[in-house]
Design a protein around this motif. Structure first.
Motif, PDB file in Angstrom:
ATOM      1  N   ILE A   3     -65.021  84.693   6.158  1.00 30.69           N
ATOM      2  CA  ILE A   3     -64.653  85.546   7.286  1.00 30.69           C
ATOM      3  C   ILE A   3     -63.310  85.089   7.829  1.00 30.69           C
ATOM      4  CG2 ILE A   3     -65.335  86.374   9.578  1.00 30.69           C
ATOM      5  CD1 ILE A   3     -68.253  85.642   8.796  1.00 30.69           C
ATOM      6  N   HIS A   4     -62.382  86.019   7.957  1.00 31.76           N
ATOM      7  CA  HIS A   4     -61.041  85.682   8.433  1.00 31.76           C
ATOM      8  C   HIS A   4     -60.892  85.929   9.932  1.00 31.76           C
ATOM      9  CE1 HIS A   4     -56.425  86.153   8.198  1.00 31.76           C
ATOM     10  NE2 HIS A   4     -56.730  84.869   8.066  1.00 31.76           N
ATOM     11  N   ASP A   5     -59.982  85.198  10.540  1.00 37.01           N
ATOM     12  CA  ASP A   5     -59.655  85.309  11.968  1.00 37.01           C
ATOM     13  C   ASP A   5     -60.809  84.865  12.867  1.00 37.01           C
ATOM     14  OD1 ASP A   5     -57.054  86.164  11.528  1.00 37.01           O
ATOM     15  OD2 ASP A   5     -57.628  88.273  11.436  1.00 37.01           O
ATOM     16  N   ARG A  61     -62.816  88.162  19.476  1.00 38.58           N
ATOM     17  CA  ARG A  61     -64.132  87.550  19.298  1.00 38.58           C
ATOM     18  C   ARG A  61     -64.979  88.077  18.136  1.00 38.58           C
ATOM     19  NH1 ARG A  61     -63.969  83.095  20.570  1.00 38.58           N
ATOM     20  NH2 ARG A  61     -66.129  82.824  21.209  1.00 38.58           N
ATOM     21  N   PRO A  62     -64.839  89.324  17.696  1.00 38.61           N
ATOM     22  CA  PRO A  62     -65.785  89.833  16.690  1.00 38.61           C
ATOM     23  C   PRO A  62     -65.920  89.000  15.426  1.00 38.61           C
ATOM     24  CG  PRO A  62     -64.680  91.657  17.743  1.00 38.61           C
ATOM     25  CD  PRO A  62     -63.995  90.413  18.240  1.00 38.61           C
ATOM     26  N   PRO A  63     -64.826  88.535  14.779  1.00 36.67           N
ATOM     27  CA  PRO A  63     -65.038  87.697  13.585  1.00 36.67           C
ATOM     28  C   PRO A  63     -65.789  86.405  13.901  1.00 36.67           C
ATOM     29  CG  PRO A  63     -62.813  88.580  13.590  1.00 36.67           C
ATOM     30  CD  PRO A  63     -63.393  88.877  14.947  1.00 36.67           C
ATOM     31  N   PHE A  64     -65.499  85.804  15.045  1.00 39.07           N
ATOM     32  CA  PHE A  64     -66.219  84.598  15.453  1.00 39.07           C
ATOM     33  C   PHE A  64     -67.702  84.903  15.642  1.00 39.07           C
ATOM     34  CE2 PHE A  64     -68.000  82.020  18.922  1.00 39.07           C
ATOM     35  CZ  PHE A  64     -67.840  80.746  18.401  1.00 39.07           C
ATOM     36  N   GLU A  65     -68.001  86.048  16.239  1.00 38.67           N
ATOM     37  CA  GLU A  65     -69.395  86.404  16.508  1.00 38.67           C
ATOM     38  C   GLU A  65     -70.194  86.613  15.216  1.00 38.67           C
ATOM     39  OE1 GLU A  65     -70.826  86.157  19.304  1.00 38.67           O
ATOM     40  OE2 GLU A  65     -69.031  85.869  20.544  1.00 38.67           O
ATOM     41  N   GLY A  68     -61.732  93.076   7.579  1.00 41.57           N
ATOM     42  CA  GLY A  68     -61.482  94.479   7.887  1.00 41.57           C
ATOM     43  C   GLY A  68     -61.170  94.677   9.358  1.00 41.57           C
ATOM     44  N   GLY A  69     -61.672  95.765   9.935  1.00 43.72           N
ATOM     45  CA  GLY A  69     -61.450  96.039  11.347  1.00 43.72           C
ATOM     46  C   GLY A  69     -62.012  94.929  12.220  1.00 43.72           C
ATOM     47  N   HIS A  70     -61.312  94.641  13.313  1.00 44.33           N
ATOM     48  CA  HIS A  70     -61.712  93.525  14.167  1.00 44.33           C
ATOM     49  C   HIS A  70     -62.385  93.970  15.467  1.00 44.33           C
ATOM     50  CE1 HIS A  70     -59.992  91.032  11.262  1.00 44.33           C
ATOM     51  NE2 HIS A  70     -59.273  90.207  11.992  1.00 44.33           N
ATOM     52  N   PRO A 110     -66.622  73.426   7.375  1.00 44.71           N
ATOM     53  CA  PRO A 110     -65.611  73.317   8.427  1.00 44.71           C
ATOM     54  C   PRO A 110     -64.563  74.422   8.289  1.00 44.71           C
ATOM     55  CG  PRO A 110     -66.062  71.160   7.474  1.00 44.71           C
ATOM     56  CD  PRO A 110     -66.757  72.165   6.615  1.00 44.71           C
ATOM     57  N   LEU A 111     -64.112  74.950   9.414  1.00 46.57           N
ATOM     58  CA  LEU A 111     -63.099  76.000   9.387  1.00 46.57           C
ATOM     59  C   LEU A 111     -61.813  75.499   8.732  1.00 46.57           C
ATOM     60  CD1 LEU A 111     -63.393  77.532  12.970  1.00 46.57           C
ATOM     61  CD2 LEU A 111     -64.018  78.650  10.834  1.00 46.57           C
ATOM     62  N   ILE A 112     -61.190  76.384   7.967  1.00 49.43           N
ATOM     63  CA  ILE A 112     -59.854  76.129   7.427  1.00 49.43           C
ATOM     64  C   ILE A 112     -58.908  77.038   8.195  1.00 49.43           C
ATOM     65  CG2 ILE A 112     -58.383  76.228   5.385  1.00 49.43           C
ATOM     66  CD1 ILE A 112     -60.974  75.832   3.737  1.00 49.43           C
ATOM     67  N   LYS A 113     -58.287  76.475   9.235  1.00 43.75           N
ATOM     68  CA  LYS A 113     -57.507  77.266  10.196  1.00 43.75           C
ATOM     69  C   LYS A 113     -58.426  78.347  10.767  1.00 43.75           C
ATOM     70  CE  LYS A 113     -52.933  75.927   8.707  1.00 43.75           C
ATOM     71  NZ  LYS A 113     -51.559  76.342   8.369  1.00 43.75           N
ATOM     72  N   THR A 114     -58.209  79.633  10.454  1.00 40.21           N
ATOM     73  CA  THR A 114     -59.102  80.667  10.999  1.00 40.21           C
ATOM     74  C   THR A 114     -60.049  81.228   9.940  1.00 40.21           C
ATOM     75  OG1 THR A 114     -57.698  82.625  10.560  1.00 40.21           O
ATOM     76  CG2 THR A 114     -57.219  81.323  12.547  1.00 40.21           C
ATOM     77  N   LEU A 115     -60.148  80.540   8.801  1.00 37.07           N
ATOM     78  CA  LEU A 115     -61.024  81.009   7.722  1.00 37.07           C
ATOM     79  C   LEU A 115     -62.372  80.321   7.791  1.00 37.07           C
ATOM     80  CD1 LEU A 115     -61.377  82.641   5.057  1.00 37.07           C
ATOM     81  CD2 LEU A 115     -60.551  80.601   3.850  1.00 37.07           C
TER      82      LEU A 115
END
Length: 202
Positions: free
Chosen positions: A160-162, A172-176, A134-136, A191-196
């Protein structure tokens, strides 16, 4: 695997990421319905919905369809074809419905046209998979995480995407919230799949 040419659907989901969503949703669909936050025009919906259809399950697709911050008039990812001049607002719902019809998913996907926190207010259904896209902004990402992650059943997935570990690559929010989920002790990250980011509920 998919009922339509996925490149014909507007969106930002990479094909490898979409294939991973399909595979994991199919693997856990027997545990309960799936849910996505942030449908936009339905690219991720086609992947997840197709898996749910094959498993005779259901996908709840939550989006207010007014666009995220970056979709608004004058912003980087604004699409003039999705702008409702009458109301002065972005509106992706019409395009989303067209995608569902083309993909023959109208009897599998349940659109919920509402803000994430409103849809979550009285939610009580256990979920086999939750996909957050959703919103980032930090506020939006935290709201989505706190509202929906608790509904993932044991053995299910939080996606979680991005997720960008390197700040130079993206927001940074999705990473956080990806890190927050790991710190909770309730989720184990794959393990991450690209940004997923995929996290299994333990």
């Amino acid at each position: 695997m998919l009922p339509i040419d996925i490149n014909s659907v507007k969106g930002f989901l990479d094909g490898e990421e979409g294939a991973a969503l399909y595979e994991q949703a199919l693997a856990v669909a027997a545990l309960g319905p799936c849910l996505e936050i942030g449908s936009y025009c339905g690219k991720s919906t086609v992947y997840l919905g197709s898996a749910c259809k094959k498993a005779n399950s259901v996908l709840f697709a939550i989006d207010h369809h007014r666009g995220s911050e970056e979709h608004q008039l004058g912003e980087e990812y604004h699409d003039p074809s999705l702008y409702d001049a009458q109301f002065g607002k972005m509106d992706s719902f019409r395009e989303f419905r067209h995608t569902l019809a083309r993909a023959q998913l109208e009897n599998t996907v349940v659109p919920i046209v509402a803000p994430s926190q409103l849809a979550a207010r009285y939610w009580a259904t256990p979920l086999s998979m939750v996909f957050i896209d959703g919103g980032h902004s930090m506020e939006a990402a935290l709201t989505d995480y706190h509202a929906w992650a608790p509904h993932v059943v044991r053995g299910g997935w939080l996606a979680i995407h991005d997720v960008f570990p390197n700040p130079a690559d993206g927001g940074r929010p999705p990473f956080e919230i990806w890190k927050l989920a790991q710190a909770s002790g309730l989720f184990e990250a794959m393990p991450l799949i690209k940004t997923l980011g995929l996290l299994r509920r333990v």
